[in-house]
Design a protein around this motif. Structure first.
Motif, PDB file in Angstrom:
ATOM      1  N   SER A 193       0.373  -1.115   0.092  1.00 35.52           N
ATOM      2  CA  SER A 193      -0.235   0.178  -0.027  1.00 35.52           C
ATOM      3  C   SER A 193       0.998   1.068   0.127  1.00 35.52           C
ATOM      4  CB  SER A 193      -1.278  -0.371   1.313  1.00 35.52           C
ATOM      5  OG  SER A 193       0.338   0.207   2.500  1.00 35.52           O
ATOM      6  N   PHE A 194       1.996   1.207   0.368  1.00 32.24           N
ATOM      7  CA  PHE A 194       2.674   2.110   0.885  1.00 32.24           C
ATOM      8  C   PHE A 194       3.422   2.651  -0.749  1.00 32.24           C
ATOM      9  CE2 PHE A 194       4.387   0.486   4.986  1.00 32.24           C
ATOM     10  CZ  PHE A 194       3.753   1.596   5.535  1.00 32.24           C
ATOM     11  N   ILE A 195       3.520   1.478  -1.883  1.00 30.38           N
ATOM     12  CA  ILE A 195       3.726   2.360  -3.384  1.00 30.38           C
ATOM     13  C   ILE A 195       2.705   3.399  -3.680  1.00 30.38           C
ATOM     14  CG2 ILE A 195       3.723   1.341  -5.095  1.00 30.38           C
ATOM     15  CD1 ILE A 195       6.099   0.563  -3.749  1.00 30.38           C
ATOM     16  N   TRP A 196       1.409   3.471  -3.356  1.00 32.11           N
ATOM     17  CA  TRP A 196      -0.276   3.922  -3.157  1.00 32.11           C
ATOM     18  C   TRP A 196       0.183   5.170  -2.948  1.00 32.11           C
ATOM     19  CZ3 TRP A 196      -3.138   2.393  -7.631  1.00 32.11           C
ATOM     20  CH2 TRP A 196      -3.004   1.047  -7.658  1.00 32.11           C
ATOM     21  N   LEU A 197       0.880   6.173  -2.222  1.00 28.84           N
ATOM     22  CA  LEU A 197       1.164   6.951  -1.667  1.00 28.84           C
ATOM     23  C   LEU A 197       1.698   8.013  -2.228  1.00 28.84           C
ATOM     24  CD1 LEU A 197       2.840   6.705   2.016  1.00 28.84           C
ATOM     25  CD2 LEU A 197       0.504   7.108   1.254  1.00 28.84           C
ATOM     26  N   CYS A 198       2.399   7.470  -3.770  1.00 30.29           N
ATOM     27  CA  CYS A 198       2.830   8.161  -4.577  1.00 30.29           C
ATOM     28  C   CYS A 198       1.305   9.191  -5.301  1.00 30.29           C
ATOM     29  CB  CYS A 198       3.637   7.885  -5.565  1.00 30.29           C
ATOM     30  SG  CYS A 198       3.193   6.472  -6.796  1.00 30.29           S
ATOM     31  N   GLY A 199       0.530   8.781  -5.491  1.00 29.02           N
ATOM     32  CA  GLY A 199      -0.921   9.690  -5.885  1.00 29.02           C
ATOM     33  C   GLY A 199      -0.879   9.987  -5.299  1.00 29.02           C
ATOM     34  N   PRO A 200      -1.405   9.849  -4.156  1.00 24.93           N
ATOM     35  CA  PRO A 200      -1.610  11.231  -3.438  1.00 24.93           C
ATOM     36  C   PRO A 200      -0.999  12.484  -2.913  1.00 24.93           C
ATOM     37  CG  PRO A 200      -2.600   8.633  -2.240  1.00 24.93           C
ATOM     38  CD  PRO A 200      -1.618   9.022  -3.412  1.00 24.93           C
ATOM     39  N   ILE A 201       0.445  11.722  -2.634  1.00 21.50           N
ATOM     40  CA  ILE A 201       1.262  12.397  -2.099  1.00 21.50           C
ATOM     41  C   ILE A 201       1.898  13.963  -3.934  1.00 21.50           C
ATOM     42  CG2 ILE A 201       3.587  13.280  -1.924  1.00 21.50           C
ATOM     43  CD1 ILE A 201       3.609  11.645   0.096  1.00 21.50           C
ATOM     44  N   SER A 202       1.564  13.188  -4.782  1.00 20.26           N
ATOM     45  CA  SER A 202       1.706  13.983  -6.089  1.00 20.26           C
ATOM     46  C   SER A 202       0.727  14.994  -5.774  1.00 20.26           C
ATOM     47  CB  SER A 202       2.127  13.703  -7.700  1.00 20.26           C
ATOM     48  OG  SER A 202       1.016  12.583  -7.565  1.00 20.26           O
TER      49      SER A 202
ATOM     50  N   TRP B 144     -14.283   4.348  -1.170  1.00 18.50           N
ATOM     51  CA  TRP B 144     -13.592   4.156  -2.267  1.00 18.50           C
ATOM     52  C   TRP B 144     -11.781   3.441  -2.317  1.00 18.50           C
ATOM     53  CZ3 TRP B 144     -16.304   2.375  -5.519  1.00 18.50           C
ATOM     54  CH2 TRP B 144     -18.010   2.640  -5.939  1.00 18.50           C
ATOM     55  N   PHE B 145     -10.773   3.974  -1.655  1.00 19.23           N
ATOM     56  CA  PHE B 145      -9.707   3.617  -2.023  1.00 19.23           C
ATOM     57  C   PHE B 145      -9.201   2.467  -1.446  1.00 19.23           C
ATOM     58  CE2 PHE B 145      -5.444   5.001  -1.906  1.00 19.23           C
ATOM     59  CZ  PHE B 145      -4.567   4.719  -3.110  1.00 19.23           C
TER      60      PHE B 145
ATOM     61  N   VAL C 136      -7.335  13.406  -2.695  1.00 20.45           N
ATOM     62  CA  VAL C 136      -5.701  12.840  -1.940  1.00 20.45           C
ATOM     63  C   VAL C 136      -5.574  12.628  -0.846  1.00 20.45           C
ATOM     64  CG1 VAL C 136      -5.151  13.347  -5.103  1.00 20.45           C
ATOM     65  CG2 VAL C 136      -4.280  14.661  -2.563  1.00 20.45           C
ATOM     66  N   VAL C 137      -5.424  13.434  -0.342  1.00 19.37           N
ATOM     67  CA  VAL C 137      -5.254  12.896   1.812  1.00 19.37           C
ATOM     68  C   VAL C 137      -5.990  11.863   2.142  1.00 19.37           C
ATOM     69  CG1 VAL C 137      -6.213  14.279   3.749  1.00 19.37           C
ATOM     70  CG2 VAL C 137      -5.679  15.729   1.817  1.00 19.37           C
ATOM     71  N   PRO C 138      -7.517  11.568   2.182  1.00 22.34           N
ATOM     72  CA  PRO C 138      -8.254  10.255   1.948  1.00 22.34           C
ATOM     73  C   PRO C 138      -7.368   9.242   1.979  1.00 22.34           C
ATOM     74  CG  PRO C 138      -9.789  11.385   1.240  1.00 22.34           C
ATOM     75  CD  PRO C 138      -8.068  12.321   0.952  1.00 22.34           C
ATOM     76  N   GLN C 139      -6.778   9.590   0.477  1.00 19.32           N
ATOM     77  CA  GLN C 139      -5.919   8.391   0.012  1.00 19.32           C
ATOM     78  C   GLN C 139      -4.995   7.955   1.265  1.00 19.32           C
ATOM     79  OE1 GLN C 139      -5.067   8.546  -4.467  1.00 19.32           O
ATOM     80  NE2 GLN C 139      -7.281   8.915  -4.659  1.00 19.32           N
TER      81      GLN C 139
ATOM     82  N   LEU D 253      -9.631  -7.457   4.667  1.00 18.56           N
ATOM     83  CA  LEU D 253     -11.518  -7.280   5.526  1.00 18.56           C
ATOM     84  C   LEU D 253     -10.873  -5.804   6.078  1.00 18.56           C
ATOM     85  CD1 LEU D 253     -12.642 -10.265   6.267  1.00 18.56           C
ATOM     86  CD2 LEU D 253     -12.231  -9.424   4.289  1.00 18.56           C
ATOM     87  N   PRO D 254     -10.413  -5.568   7.267  1.00 22.29           N
ATOM     88  CA  PRO D 254     -10.204  -4.479   7.941  1.00 22.29           C
ATOM     89  C   PRO D 254     -10.223  -3.363   7.230  1.00 22.29           C
ATOM     90  CG  PRO D 254      -8.663  -5.748   8.409  1.00 22.29           C
ATOM     91  CD  PRO D 254      -9.116  -6.219   7.437  1.00 22.29           C
ATOM     92  N   ALA D 255      -9.184  -2.645   6.263  1.00 20.22           N
ATOM     93  CA  ALA D 255      -9.541  -1.474   5.431  1.00 20.22           C
ATOM     94  C   ALA D 255     -10.690  -1.776   4.832  1.00 20.22           C
ATOM     95  CB  ALA D 255      -8.451  -1.456   4.276  1.00 20.22           C
ATOM     96  N   PHE D 256     -11.840  -2.728   3.805  1.00 23.80           N
ATOM     97  CA  PHE D 256     -13.017  -2.671   3.516  1.00 23.80           C
ATOM     98  C   PHE D 256     -14.038  -1.979   5.131  1.00 23.80           C
ATOM     99  CE2 PHE D 256     -11.936  -5.824   0.299  1.00 23.80           C
ATOM    100  CZ  PHE D 256     -11.232  -5.176  -0.473  1.00 23.80           C
ATOM    101  N   LEU D 257     -13.595  -2.824   5.788  1.00 26.29           N
ATOM    102  CA  LEU D 257     -14.931  -2.927   6.985  1.00 26.29           C
ATOM    103  C   LEU D 257     -14.404  -0.607   7.531  1.00 26.29           C
ATOM    104  CD1 LEU D 257     -14.443  -5.209   9.674  1.00 26.29           C
ATOM    105  CD2 LEU D 257     -16.474  -4.666   8.068  1.00 26.29           C
ATOM    106  N   VAL D 258     -13.470   0.225   7.499  1.00 27.84           N
ATOM    107  CA  VAL D 258     -13.658   0.857   7.465  1.00 27.84           C
ATOM    108  C   VAL D 258     -13.626   2.204   6.722  1.00 27.84           C
ATOM    109  CG1 VAL D 258     -11.326   3.328   7.168  1.00 27.84           C
ATOM    110  CG2 VAL D 258     -10.977   1.030   9.285  1.00 27.84           C
ATOM    111  N   GLY D 259     -13.837   1.278   5.100  1.00 25.96           N
ATOM    112  CA  GLY D 259     -14.435   1.896   3.444  1.00 25.96           C
ATOM    113  C   GLY D 259     -15.891   2.065   4.117  1.00 25.96           C
ATOM    114  N   ALA D 260     -16.672   0.814   4.713  1.00 23.89           N
ATOM    115  CA  ALA D 260     -18.371   1.050   4.597  1.00 23.89           C
ATOM    116  C   ALA D 260     -18.691   1.987   5.697  1.00 23.89           C
ATOM    117  CB  ALA D 260     -18.709  -0.577   5.583  1.00 23.89           C
TER     118      ALA D 260
END
Length: 510
Positions: A72-81, A298-299, A454-457, A476-483
């Protein structure tokens, strides 16, 4: 067009048309619809690449040797950019005086960067091996480094490309709220088209046979398919961007038009962005809050959708290429079905909104659908684990047709709320930014809205991997937070978005 000082002016204020008109001038008219369609079609090229990212790259980074809890840390580049690039590009595109127009130079530059980035990503394994990475299942540090660089460039380029595209659509709409919503609906529709094409390409296991050179000693079948998908992505983006840039022209804007006829002084970017945030009108503030919670929901899905199908539904592991890869392809199929629903729903958003009556009711309702969908993913996971079948050697078998069908239905139904997420927030932000001469601050407005995305991402990317590891390494934990976030977003949309009124006609779909 403003004259004089702009110190206390919010860039989101919707100005009233002047009461008098020069006898030699006429009010601006929205551009021809075909121009809006051509510009909106760029979304298909952008989203083709995004579809590949969302469906294939989380599994791919794990195949390169990055553990699931760190992926998931790889995907930090999208929100930061996005936090920096899109507001910056939006501001400077608002104030660009190039003879090619305000938006087109940024669209061309963004497309060129996207093409460069996907070449780095697609050929990361080959370049890494040429630089000294070993073959086999061991970690490939050089390929990972090249992939991360390409991924960062890709996200910077996508932020550089999407904002000016939507801002150009707002320019072509000339302040018409109806045409602005239509333009963003078409943008959402072409996003769905790009998604369908991208997910279809990602779910086809033999695509690399079209490009025989893609399969190498360092790049197996899965990698070769990814490389082939990105080659197609480059061609599609290049075609739609060139057609749009050469067929839709922009007028050159003088510096005086952005400086109040020479009497005002242009505010520095960060000062104007800070001023915009400090002077947000209430509707825009609520829009940002609802959007932020919406993207917290969503993220996790975007980050882990195909990995969830491969791990929790199919019972595969990254090292078990057969079952895991089958799950990834099934997830890509689910995302393609979701995109088909997204496409139809994008066209139907206006019709549904007219029957519902208000933005807050529509947006709240779809957020509840999102919450239920994320909750159902947890239920399907439990059912898949309970009904898991094994062969004589103890290896997991693919799930039953009923479990797979239930997962695919969830993917498909989530296309309904996604259509609203991709259209309504951006249309509202453009409407807030429009002024009577059509120049507006759409770029800056969309950049500020992007902060709520991007901040939520960043929040999800920082916390979801370690949190999932604490609870056993699943999704599953991330999906529950999303719900939960989707539910809160729906409640706030219904209770806090302004009701229709004489001063709010611009933000209510008729």
């Amino acid at each position: 067009m403003e004259t004089g000082s702009t110190t206390d002016k919010s860039p989101f204020q919707v100005e009233q048309a002047p009461t008098t008109t020069s006898p030699t001038s006429s009010p601006p008219q929205p551009s021809q619809l075909w121009k809006i369609i051509v510009v909106a079609s760029i979304a298909a090229g952008i989203q083709f690449g995004w579809a590949l990212q969302l469906s294939l790259l989380t599994p791919y980074v794990q195949l390169l040797g990055i553990p699931h809890k760190y992926s998931s840390f790889i995907w930090l580049c999208g929100p930061i950019s996005g936090l920096i690039v899109q507001p910056l590009v939006g501001y400077y595109s608002d104030n660009c005086t190039s003879r090619f127009g305000r938006r087109r130079p940024f669209i061309a530059g963004g497309a060129a960067l996207v093409i460069s980035a996907v070449i780095l990503i697609g050929f990361a394994a080959d370049i890494g091996h040429a630089a000294g990475d070993p073959l086999g299942k061991t970690s490939k540090p050089r390929a990972i480094a090249i992939f991360v660089v390409g991924f960062w460039i890709l996200d910077v380029a996508n932020n550089m490309l999407q904002g000016p595209c939507r801002a150009l659509l707002a320019d072509l709409s000339d302040g018409s709220s109806d045409r602005t919503r239509t333009a963003n609906t078409l943008f959402s529709f072409f996003m769905a088209v790009g998604n369908v094409l991208g997910y279809a390409a990602g779910s086809y296991p033999n695509l690399h046979k079209i490009f025989p050179f893609a399969l190498t000693s360092a790049c197996d079948g899965y990698c070769a398919n990814l490389k082939s998908c990105f080659i197609i992505s480059v061609v599609l983006l290049l075609v739609v961007t060139v057609v749009a840039l050469f067929s839709v022209s922009e007028s050159k804007h003088s510096k005086e038009s952005f400086q109040g006829g020479g009497e005002g002084k242009k505010i520095a970017f960060f000062g104007e962005l800070l001023g915009a945030l400090k002077s947000l009108p209430r509707p825009m503030f609520i829009l940002l809050v609802v959007t932020a919670l919406n993207w917290v929901a969503w993220f996790p899905f975007f980050l882990y959708d195909t990995d969830w199908m491969a791990r929790e539904v199919y019972g595969g592991e990254v090292d078990d290429h057969g079952l895991y890869n089958s799950g990834v392809r099934a997830g890509a199929l689910g995302l393609m079905l979701q995109s088909v629903v997204l496409g139809f729903m994008s066209i139907g958003v206006e019709i549904v909104a007219r029957h519902v009556g208000e933005v807050k009711t529509l947006w709240g309702g779809i957020n509840f659908i999102l919450a239920v969908g994320l909750g159902m993913m947890v239920l399907v996971t439990k059912l898949a684990a309970h009904n898991r079948r094994y062969d004589a050697s103890g290896n997991a078998l693919p799930p039953s047709p009923g479990i797979k069908a239930a997962a695919l239905v969830i993917f498909s139904v989530l296309g309904i709320p996604l259509a609203v997420t991709y259209s309504i927030p951006f249309a509202l932000a453009c409407i807030f930014a429009s002024d009577e001469d059509g120049s507006g601050h759409a770029g800056l407005s969309l950049g500020v809205l992007n902060l709520a995305i991007v901040v939520p991402q960043m929040f999800v990317s920082f916390l979801s991997g370690p949190w999932d590891a604490v609870f056993g390494g699943g999704n599953l934990p991330a999906f529950l937070v999303g719900a939960v976030a989707a539910t809160v977003s729906g409640v706030l949309a219904i209770t806090m978005l302004p009701s229709p009124g004489p001063d709010q006609k611009q933000i209510v779909i008729p």
